[in-house]
Design an enzyme around this catalytic site. Structure first.
Site, PDB file in Angstrom:
ATOM      1  N   SER A 125      38.170  11.378 -38.268  1.00 37.92           N
ATOM      2  CA  SER A 125      37.847  11.420 -36.850  1.00 37.92           C
ATOM      3  C   SER A 125      39.098  11.717 -36.011  1.00 37.92           C
ATOM      4  O   SER A 125      39.763  12.722 -36.236  1.00 37.92           O
ATOM      5  CB  SER A 125      37.178  10.110 -36.430  1.00 37.92           C
ATOM      6  OG  SER A 125      36.586  10.222 -35.155  1.00 37.92           O
ATOM      7  N   ASP A 128      26.779  15.722 -38.619  1.00 39.29           N
ATOM      8  CA  ASP A 128      27.640  15.178 -37.566  1.00 39.29           C
ATOM      9  C   ASP A 128      27.626  16.111 -36.354  1.00 39.29           C
ATOM     10  O   ASP A 128      28.084  17.245 -36.439  1.00 39.29           O
ATOM     11  CB  ASP A 128      29.057  15.024 -38.121  1.00 39.29           C
ATOM     12  CG  ASP A 128      30.053  14.522 -37.079  1.00 39.29           C
ATOM     13  OD1 ASP A 128      29.618  14.057 -36.014  1.00 39.29           O
ATOM     14  OD2 ASP A 128      31.258  14.584 -37.363  1.00 39.29           O
ATOM     15  N   HIS A 138      29.083  11.118 -39.296  1.00 39.27           N
ATOM     16  CA  HIS A 138      30.446  10.830 -38.844  1.00 39.27           C
ATOM     17  C   HIS A 138      30.737   9.346 -39.082  1.00 39.27           C
ATOM     18  O   HIS A 138      30.230   8.487 -38.358  1.00 39.27           O
ATOM     19  CB  HIS A 138      30.560  11.135 -37.352  1.00 39.27           C
ATOM     20  CG  HIS A 138      31.954  11.115 -36.820  1.00 39.27           C
ATOM     21  ND1 HIS A 138      32.715  12.230 -36.716  1.00 39.27           N
ATOM     22  CD2 HIS A 138      32.734  10.102 -36.384  1.00 39.27           C
ATOM     23  CE1 HIS A 138      33.898  11.936 -36.225  1.00 39.27           C
ATOM     24  NE2 HIS A 138      33.926  10.638 -36.002  1.00 39.27           N
TER      25      HIS A 138
END
Length: 465
Positions: A177, A386, A442
């Site tokens: 991330s 995601d 994610h």
């Protein structure tokens, strides 16, 4: 080693002497029955001009061959998210036992797909304010992308001085991330430090990034491209927004009425989805509906205890499971077992949205491009469900690096099933593997742990996915 390098090494050892007592072996943890079947060390290392920043870490030795297996430094995104997220929800050996979950008693279980089966991992709470990391001074609480990278490099140098048996292990800097912004900077710091002869020399081999934020403009554009690709917005709206916004979704002219209207229409289409995984149910609270094109990454990690009053068991939401980490990590018995310094933080949170942090790097593409000139390996993977940082954007900026394709797009398999798709890029010294993880969000290991472990195991062993 020259006299100057020897003097620097001795100085580093002396600097560590004051923090040696902050490193502890943890043999048992509340919620886990019996002795831990792996080696866990926790501790603090001071960084900064006067060691004012105290970075907390969890270190787990490889369960296979710690003498030869890779050494990973793992950072969780945010900025401000504790690396315990990676340990307990993604790639570490422990997880929460949801089947015995009654909102009061929290128990732990072993993760059969832990990456510690093939690597030793330092899970670092960075930047300051993340997890159990703290500062002794008011000024020390302020951080930034570049400062965090520099302090992490400082941490790693001191950690390796204190753990000399791991200095020769292949070293990989890893994260997911928002760590996509910081990790390339850290890799550059290490590469530069090695070239300058800084001690200890690090056996840097490469880096791993999962669902990484790498460039803000690319991210915004890829959300719209991905939404169209998976039928979340219509062909007509997609064509209209490309023309009206002139391909720039990061800097929208307030006087461009048509662009603003198209962006509003797109948010109407995707704003109620769980942007971490578009196929999972959204959380049943109005506060979670957000403007997707102007989202804060830390909103993916918000404190679920804020809305537990609305929880109904049949209305499951993945974020509800994060509540267990708040209950467990704020238990005094747990903090005592982890040797957390009492009184240094008010409350443990998975992601601290109130940290004093300057996001001073908006793109890391130049960092990656520079790293392609080094003798390094890179693994970059993305869950293909995601919406927050879509794989299409990641694939796009990787292409701009100019590294020749050595293996074109193809499926990769786990137990005879398609686990995702992969491409490989290779130059004379640099190698990059890009992989999607089918059905993952994610971030990918949380949703597809078995597949992601197989991916990591093969890549660290220099096998093709």
């Amino acid at each position: 080693m020259g006299a100057l390098h020897l003097a620097v090494a001795v100085a580093l050892v002396l600097a560590l002497a004051g923090t040696a007592a902050s490193q502890f072996m943890v043999e048992s943890l509340p919620g886990f029955p019996g002795k831990l079947p792996f080696k866990l060390e926790t501790g603090y290392i001071g960084v900064g001009e006067t060691d004012e920043v105290q970075l907390f870490y969890y270190f787990i030795e490889s369960e296979r061959d710690p003498k030869r297996d890779p050494l990973m430094l793992w950072l969780t995104g945010g900025p401000g998210c504790s690396s315990f997220t990676g340990l307990a929800y993604e790639i570490g050996p422990l997880g929460f036992n949801y089947s015995a979950f009654d909102w009061n008693v929290v128990t732990l279980t072993l993760n059969p797909n832990s990456w510690t089966q093939v690597a030793s991992i330092i899970f670092l709470d960075s930047p300051v304010g993340a997890g159990f990391s703290y500062s002794n001074t008011l000024q020390g609480w302020s951080s930034s992308d570049t400062l965090s990278a520099a302090l992490t490099y400082n941490f790693l140098r001191k950690w390796l001085i204190g753990h000399p048996k791991f200095r020769s292990n292949p070293l990989y800097i890893c994260g997911d991330s928002y760590s996509g912004i910081v990790v390339p900077n850290i890799v550059q710091e290490i590469a530069d430090g090695n070239e300058m002869g800084k001690v200890p020399m690090m056996n840097l081999k490469g880096y791993v990034l999962g669902n990484p934020l790498s460039d803000y403009a690319n991210m915004k554009s890829s959300i719209i491209t991905y939404a169209h690709r998976v039928a979340l917005i219509s062909d007509e709206l997609y064509e209209s927004v490309k023309i009206s916004c002139h391909g720039d979704y990061l800097h929208i002219d307030k006087n461009n009425t048509q662009c603003r209207e198209d962006i509003r229409a797109i948010n109407d289409c995707i704003g109620s989805l769980d942007i971490a995984h578009i196929l999972e149910p959204g959380c049943s609270t109005p506060s979670l509906r957000r403007n997707t094109l102007n989202w804060d990454r830390r909103s993916l990690e918000e404190d679920p205890s804020d809305f537990l009053h609305s929880l109904v068991p049949e209305h499951w939401c993945r974020r509800y499971t994060y509540y267990l980490s708040y209950v467990w990590a704020n238990d005094k018995l747990v903090q005592d077992a982890l040797h957390v310094r009492q009184g240094t933080i008010k409350k443990w949170v998975r992601c601290n949205s109130s940290i004093l942090y300057d996001e001073d790097v908006t793109s890391t593409i130049a960092y990656h491009r520079n790293l392609t000139k080094k003798s390094l390996r890179a693994l970059i993977y993305s869950g293909d469900q995601d919406l927050s940082i879509p794989y299409v954007g990641t694939a796009e900026w990787i292409r701009t690096l100019g590294v020749p394709i050595s293996e074109d797009w193809r499926p990769w398999f786990v137990e005879g099933q398609v686990a995702g798709y992969t491409m490989e890029y290779k130059s004379s010294t640099y190698n990059l593997v890009f992989a999607t993880v089918k059905g993952a969000g994610h971030t990918a290991p949380e949703y597809k742990p078995k597949e992601c472990f197989a991916m990591a195991d093969r890549w660290f062993a220099y096998y093709s996915l």
